[in-house]
Design a protein around this motif. Sequence first.
Motif, PDB file in Angstrom:
ATOM      1  N   HIS A   1     -18.216  -9.525   3.160  1.00  0.00           N
ATOM      2  CA  HIS A   1     -17.874 -10.297   4.368  1.00  0.00           C
ATOM      3  C   HIS A   1     -19.056 -11.138   4.853  1.00  0.00           C
TER       4      HIS A   1
ATOM      5  N   GLU B   1      -4.697  -6.052   2.249  1.00  0.00           N
ATOM      6  CA  GLU B   1      -4.634  -4.906   1.341  1.00  0.00           C
ATOM      7  C   GLU B   1      -6.003  -4.251   1.127  1.00  0.00           C
ATOM      8  N   GLN B   2      -7.082  -4.941   1.512  1.00  0.00           N
ATOM      9  CA  GLN B   2      -8.425  -4.361   1.356  1.00  0.00           C
ATOM     10  C   GLN B   2      -8.912  -3.650   2.613  1.00  0.00           C
ATOM     11  N   TRP B   3      -8.188  -3.789   3.730  1.00  0.00           N
ATOM     12  CA  TRP B   3      -8.582  -3.122   4.969  1.00  0.00           C
ATOM     13  C   TRP B   3      -8.642  -1.614   4.754  1.00  0.00           C
TER      14      TRP B   3
ATOM     15  N   THR C   1     -10.851 -11.107   5.209  1.00  0.00           N
ATOM     16  CA  THR C   1     -10.529 -10.015   4.286  1.00  0.00           C
ATOM     17  C   THR C   1      -9.013  -9.881   4.114  1.00  0.00           C
TER      18      THR C   1
ATOM     19  N   ARG D   1     -11.936  -1.839   4.550  1.00  0.00           N
ATOM     20  CA  ARG D   1     -13.201  -2.293   3.955  1.00  0.00           C
ATOM     21  C   ARG D   1     -13.281  -3.816   4.006  1.00  0.00           C
ATOM     22  N   HIS D   2     -14.500  -4.313   4.010  1.00  0.00           N
ATOM     23  CA  HIS D   2     -14.705  -5.766   4.075  1.00  0.00           C
ATOM     24  C   HIS D   2     -15.803  -6.162   3.087  1.00  0.00           C
ATOM     25  N   ILE D   3     -15.409  -6.216   1.830  1.00  0.00           N
ATOM     26  CA  ILE D   3     -16.353  -6.491   0.753  1.00  0.00           C
ATOM     27  C   ILE D   3     -16.876  -7.931   0.852  1.00  0.00           C
TER      28      ILE D   3
END
Length: 409
Positions: free
Chosen positions: A273, A265-267, A262, A269-271
């Motif tokens: 994954h 910058e998305q932490w 991931t 969240r883990h889209i």
Amino acid sequence: MQIYKVGGAVRDRLLGIAVTDIDRVVVGATTEEMLAKGFRPVGADFPVFLHPKTGEEYALARTERKSGRGYGGFTFHASPDVTLEEDLIRRDLTINAMAEDDQQNLTDPYHGQRDLEARVLRHVSPAFAEDPLRVLRVARFAARYAELGFTVAPETLDLMRQLSESGELQALTAERSWKEISRALMENQPQVFIQVLRTCGALKELMPEVDALFGIPQPATHHPEIDTGIHTLSVLQQAAQHKQPLTVRWACLLHDLGKGLTPEEQWPRHIAHESKGLKLIKAVNERFKAPRDCQELALLVGEYHTHGHRALELKPSTLLELLQSFDVYRRPQRFEEFIAACEMDARGRKGLEQTSYPQADYLRGAATAARSVAVQPLLEQGFKGPELGEAIKRERLKALKAYKEGASA
């Protein structure tokens, strides 16, 4: 000729643990003398013999010298003039370098009994650093004896760190590595195995995909422990506490690898994954040549574990796809192991270890409902070939809709 029990048999007797395997070393004997007494030779690299009546192993006392890279890079010398002390000094840990005769008289030249009492895992000699497999072995012993309070001596950790940095770990064969890893995962505290490997830098060399999870945050609402690596250790610990089989423990170790990919910058969240992690799980599977059942379950758990957590919300069509993916009709045990891995994942969260997991029984009920669809009536209606497959699917979907309605009523 003198015969001694050595290694684990002596160690575990002194610890008050049941002795399962007994290794014996023979001092002052030749191969010819062993054969004359009816012993059968089995050792390819060095003289090991089977007792003519009991079938137990007896090895001639030997010394060894580093001659190449890796676990197999040694030359051995066995002869009647090799002493017991010379045989013991080539062993890995002091607690494994003790011997006793038939009267239980202890020979302990490297203070193994003292380290047993101090609960310390300490290397016998600097030659420890010549064998990279010992990094895995020490980590495994740390996992086995963690409950008794054992820790790795700082100077031994230093040698393990040197081995990790030397590149020698890359010379280990997949088979030898897997043997140690699989045994370590089946210990009572397998998370300690991973922790020790990480502390000495070996995890980064052997499983960089797992090492990368430490320091990566997850949403605190779902994961009070936040750190993905800590979560993975907790899931593994839960799997051990619930006596899960190796397949489930291996899947638990690898289930969240996708979170290591991931972008920062998305932490937290883990889209997606789950799907992203599949290539990493596959890479680890292949690196250690894990058994097929371990490989398959790890991939399926990686891809579908969030489906498991959301089981009560899934549409009947999604539920059917999940069941089809696991082939629950022919391989019910694999789906049961998937449910177990999902439950360990849910429990491997700080403060939520005792949380109930109603998804487990719901998924079992769904599998039973889908399996209850009889094929014979459809055959009698004239369905065959692809049409039969579609008809079975429709009936299973109908059964799952009824099941879901009944469960939510």
